[in-house]
Design a protein around this motif. Structure first.
Motif, PDB file in Angstrom:
ATOM      1  N   ALA A  39      -8.847   3.717  -0.491  1.00  0.00           N
ATOM      2  CA  ALA A  39      -9.359   2.407  -1.457  1.00  0.00           C
ATOM      3  C   ALA A  39      -8.181   1.847  -2.238  1.00  0.00           C
ATOM      4  O   ALA A  39      -8.016   0.659  -2.336  1.00  0.00           O
ATOM      5  CB  ALA A  39     -10.455   2.910  -2.380  1.00  0.00           C
ATOM      6  N   PRO A  40      -7.467   2.697  -2.911  1.00  0.00           N
ATOM      7  CA  PRO A  40      -6.298   1.808  -3.756  1.00  0.00           C
ATOM      8  C   PRO A  40      -5.338   1.451  -2.794  1.00  0.00           C
ATOM      9  O   PRO A  40      -4.866   0.218  -3.221  1.00  0.00           O
ATOM     10  CB  PRO A  40      -5.500   3.113  -4.366  1.00  0.00           C
ATOM     11  CG  PRO A  40      -6.115   4.231  -3.573  1.00  0.00           C
ATOM     12  CD  PRO A  40      -7.438   4.120  -3.068  1.00  0.00           C
ATOM     13  N   LEU A  41      -5.139   1.763  -1.497  1.00  0.00           N
ATOM     14  CA  LEU A  41      -4.106   1.149  -0.725  1.00  0.00           C
ATOM     15  C   LEU A  41      -4.947  -0.316  -0.182  1.00  0.00           C
ATOM     16  O   LEU A  41      -4.123  -1.228  -0.246  1.00  0.00           O
ATOM     17  CB  LEU A  41      -3.690   2.001   0.522  1.00  0.00           C
ATOM     18  CG  LEU A  41      -2.822   3.184  -0.005  1.00  0.00           C
ATOM     19  CD1 LEU A  41      -2.586   4.036   1.363  1.00  0.00           C
ATOM     20  CD2 LEU A  41      -1.376   2.642  -0.363  1.00  0.00           C
ATOM     21  N   ALA A  42      -6.236   0.065  -0.065  1.00  0.00           N
ATOM     22  CA  ALA A  42      -6.528  -1.308   0.736  1.00  0.00           C
ATOM     23  C   ALA A  42      -6.679  -2.508  -0.544  1.00  0.00           C
ATOM     24  O   ALA A  42      -6.339  -3.518  -0.199  1.00  0.00           O
ATOM     25  CB  ALA A  42      -7.992  -0.998   1.004  1.00  0.00           C
ATOM     26  N   ILE A  43      -7.145  -2.069  -1.706  1.00  0.00           N
ATOM     27  CA  ILE A  43      -7.006  -3.061  -2.832  1.00  0.00           C
ATOM     28  C   ILE A  43      -5.492  -3.386  -3.181  1.00  0.00           C
ATOM     29  O   ILE A  43      -5.658  -4.785  -3.256  1.00  0.00           O
ATOM     30  CB  ILE A  43      -7.704  -2.427  -3.986  1.00  0.00           C
ATOM     31  CG1 ILE A  43      -8.892  -1.744  -3.751  1.00  0.00           C
ATOM     32  CG2 ILE A  43      -7.764  -3.447  -5.284  1.00  0.00           C
ATOM     33  CD1 ILE A  43      -9.582  -0.659  -4.790  1.00  0.00           C
ATOM     34  N   ALA A  44      -4.732  -2.853  -3.014  1.00  0.00           N
ATOM     35  CA  ALA A  44      -3.367  -3.128  -3.325  1.00  0.00           C
ATOM     36  C   ALA A  44      -2.925  -4.120  -2.376  1.00  0.00           C
ATOM     37  O   ALA A  44      -2.124  -5.346  -2.616  1.00  0.00           O
ATOM     38  CB  ALA A  44      -2.357  -1.934  -3.165  1.00  0.00           C
ATOM     39  N   ALA A  45      -3.417  -3.935  -1.022  1.00  0.00           N
ATOM     40  CA  ALA A  45      -3.153  -4.952  -0.008  1.00  0.00           C
ATOM     41  C   ALA A  45      -3.614  -6.459  -0.400  1.00  0.00           C
ATOM     42  O   ALA A  45      -2.877  -7.336  -0.189  1.00  0.00           O
ATOM     43  CB  ALA A  45      -3.430  -4.654   1.336  1.00  0.00           C
ATOM     44  N   VAL A  46      -4.918  -6.315  -0.895  1.00  0.00           N
ATOM     45  CA  VAL A  46      -5.635  -7.542  -1.175  1.00  0.00           C
ATOM     46  C   VAL A  46      -4.819  -8.379  -2.444  1.00  0.00           C
ATOM     47  O   VAL A  46      -4.449  -9.551  -2.295  1.00  0.00           O
ATOM     48  CB  VAL A  46      -6.882  -7.191  -1.848  1.00  0.00           C
ATOM     49  CG1 VAL A  46      -7.752  -8.518  -2.172  1.00  0.00           C
ATOM     50  CG2 VAL A  46      -7.903  -6.676  -0.611  1.00  0.00           C
ATOM     51  N   PHE A  47      -4.524  -7.404  -3.423  1.00  0.00           N
ATOM     52  CA  PHE A  47      -3.886  -7.839  -4.508  1.00  0.00           C
ATOM     53  C   PHE A  47      -2.565  -8.613  -4.218  1.00  0.00           C
ATOM     54  O   PHE A  47      -2.374 -10.051  -4.402  1.00  0.00           O
ATOM     55  CB  PHE A  47      -3.450  -6.692  -5.393  1.00  0.00           C
ATOM     56  CG  PHE A  47      -2.745  -7.304  -6.676  1.00  0.00           C
ATOM     57  CD1 PHE A  47      -3.547  -8.107  -7.451  1.00  0.00           C
ATOM     58  CD2 PHE A  47      -1.540  -6.603  -7.126  1.00  0.00           C
ATOM     59  CE1 PHE A  47      -2.709  -8.452  -8.693  1.00  0.00           C
ATOM     60  CE2 PHE A  47      -0.858  -7.155  -8.276  1.00  0.00           C
ATOM     61  CZ  PHE A  47      -1.709  -8.057  -9.111  1.00  0.00           C
TER      62      PHE A  47
END
Ligand code: PHE
Length: 449
Positions: free
Chosen positions: A436-444
């Motif tokens: 989750a943190p990596l996926a969100i960082a990608a979105v950001f």
């Protein structure tokens, strides 16, 4: 200080949290994103995001809230005394305040369109682009409709957790589901329904690009009300026997169902009318749909009044239950931190939010020249909150639960101290630490640059 109440029943808790999640994001933003991102392919990725990222992050917010029984800022301070993590609580409450101030303005638009539909004025043959532009740029009217909507929200929040939030969620959520049912059936009867369904159900894999995936993650966060302190605050009213993983799954299922069904309402209707663009963007609900209603029901105007009236009623109910959770996230903090009565705390929040709301509304009219980086006040609020603070908040929540909190605390909270079985705990824990943190960082990074 007032005593802290819990939700009286499990179903009340699920409906309140589902009310927070189901909002303008489902009925207005989701169909817009589907239209812009190629239909069924986007929906497939979206479902995956809800399952893999949305539900685990929601469980984390739930466990933080329920463990501490406090507003979001105090919750982080209690779990990590004297540490920087508290800033996440502050950011959550701050962003809820910011979002609420423009959310009430858009919700006020819905109220206006509802009144126009029911009074029959919306169906009179008109130029809907001009109708919308004239209305939103008026200095008074949208402020008045926004203030009326704020008054409704205030009234419910001031009544408290059980006789306000829980009672009204139990009343409004079934109404909302009922209206969706009626609209889906009507929409299937329209001439373009087959084409609309094909658009929604037949994925064209060539349309799956990186940007589609990232839009889906962003939409999942927005739609599930994650990272704004809302679900954390609601979870602080959950009873000790509430099953957190099950509740998170239930809320996500309701939210996703409403989003997909909104697609089933809107696209068959839009495809029934030639020359209407599915990729119309944010204007879809306020500019495109009225003209669709008008063309589709031109020969049966009373059916048009009913269909559009139900549709805007649906939007209004969805917006109200979400605004309640944003309001409560801030009110709970003011009430507990400043030892105020609920009525006073709610009034302070309503009043200050409305003041900012006026600025947001005026940014479509007399204040449209006030811009920063090319964004007016309304767009700036939306940009800073949903594109910057939200994703960062999401990452912090994952890191906090996955890396800072004791694994035993997390496991014990999700299993109610070992009384429940939660077989997927290890999968959950892996997702919350890495995926989750990596996926969100990608979105950001994608959204920002
Ligand atoms: N989830 C809501 C929606 O879909 C938006 C929202 C965001 C509500 C944050 C509350 C808190 O519209």
């Amino acid at each position: 200080m007032e005593t802290r109440h819990n939700f009286g029943s499990k179903i009340g808790a699920v409906l309140a949290a589902a009310g927070s999640a189901v909002g303008l994001g489902n009925v207005w933003r989701f169909p817009t994103e589907v239209g812009n991102n190629g239909g069924a392919a986007f929906i497939m990725v979206y479902l995956l995001c809800i399952l893999v990222i949305g539900i685990p992050v929601m469980m984390s917010e739930f466990l933080i809230g329920r463990h501490t029984h406090a507003n979001t800022i105090t919750a982080f301070s209690k779990l990590a005394p004297g540490k920087w993590w508290r800033i996440e609580g502050v950011a959550g409450v701050f962003v809820a305040f910011m979002i609420l101030s423009y959310y009430i303005i858009v919700s006020g638009w819905t109220l206006y369109y509802l009144i126009q539909s029911v009074s029959g004025r919306l169906m009179a043959d008109r130029d809907y682009n001009a109708v919308f532009d004239t209305y939103v740029s008026d200095p008074w009217l949208p402020v008045l409709t926004g203030a009326s909507f704020m008054f409704l929200t205030h009234f419910i929040i001031a009544r408290g957790v059980q006789s306000g939030i829980e009672r009204f969620s139990k009343l409004m959520m079934p109404m909302l589901l009922f209206i969706i049912g009626i609209l889906v059936v009507c929409s299937f009867g329209m001439p373009g329904s087959k084409e609309g369904l094909r658009f929604l159900l037949k994925p064209d894999l060539a349309k799956l690009t990186g940007s589609v995936v990232l839009s889906a993650v962003g939409q999942a966060f927005y739609s599930l009300s994650l990272a704004m302190g809302c679900l954390c605050t609601y979870a602080s009213y959950f009873r000790p026997d509430t099953n957190l993983p099950k509740t998170a799954a239930g809320v996500s299922i309701i939210d996703t169902m409403v989003a997909v069904l909104s697609g089933f309402i809107i696209f068959p209707a839009v495809f029934s009318v030639e020359a209407v663009d599915v990729t119309a963007g944010p204007g879809l609900v306020f500019k495109t749909l009225p003209s669709v209603f008008n063309i589709a029901f031109g020969h049966l105007p009373w059916l048009g009044y009913a269909f559009s009236g139900f549709f805007y009623m649906l939007l209004l109910l969805a917006a109200l239950t979400s605004a309640m959770s944003l309001h409560e996230s801030v009110t709970a903090y003011v009430l507990e931190a400043f030892h105020m009565s609920r009525r006073k705390a709610a009034a302070a929040v309503s009043f200050s939010c409305m003041t900012l709301g006026v600025a947001c509304s005026l940014s479509f009219g007399p204040w449209s020249h006030l811009t920063l980086f090319g964004l007016n006040i309304f767009e700036l609020f939306d940009f800073v909150s949903s594109k910057i603070i939200l994703p960062l908040g999401g990452i912090v929540i994952c890191l906090f639960t996955g890396w800072y909190l004791d694994r035993s605390l997390v496991e014990s909270e999700l299993t109610n101290g070992g009384k429940l079985r939660f077989r997927l705990f290890r999968l959950y824990y892996f997702i919350i630490r890495f995926v989750a943190p990596l996926a969100i960082a990608a979105v950001f990074v994608h959204e920002l640059f």
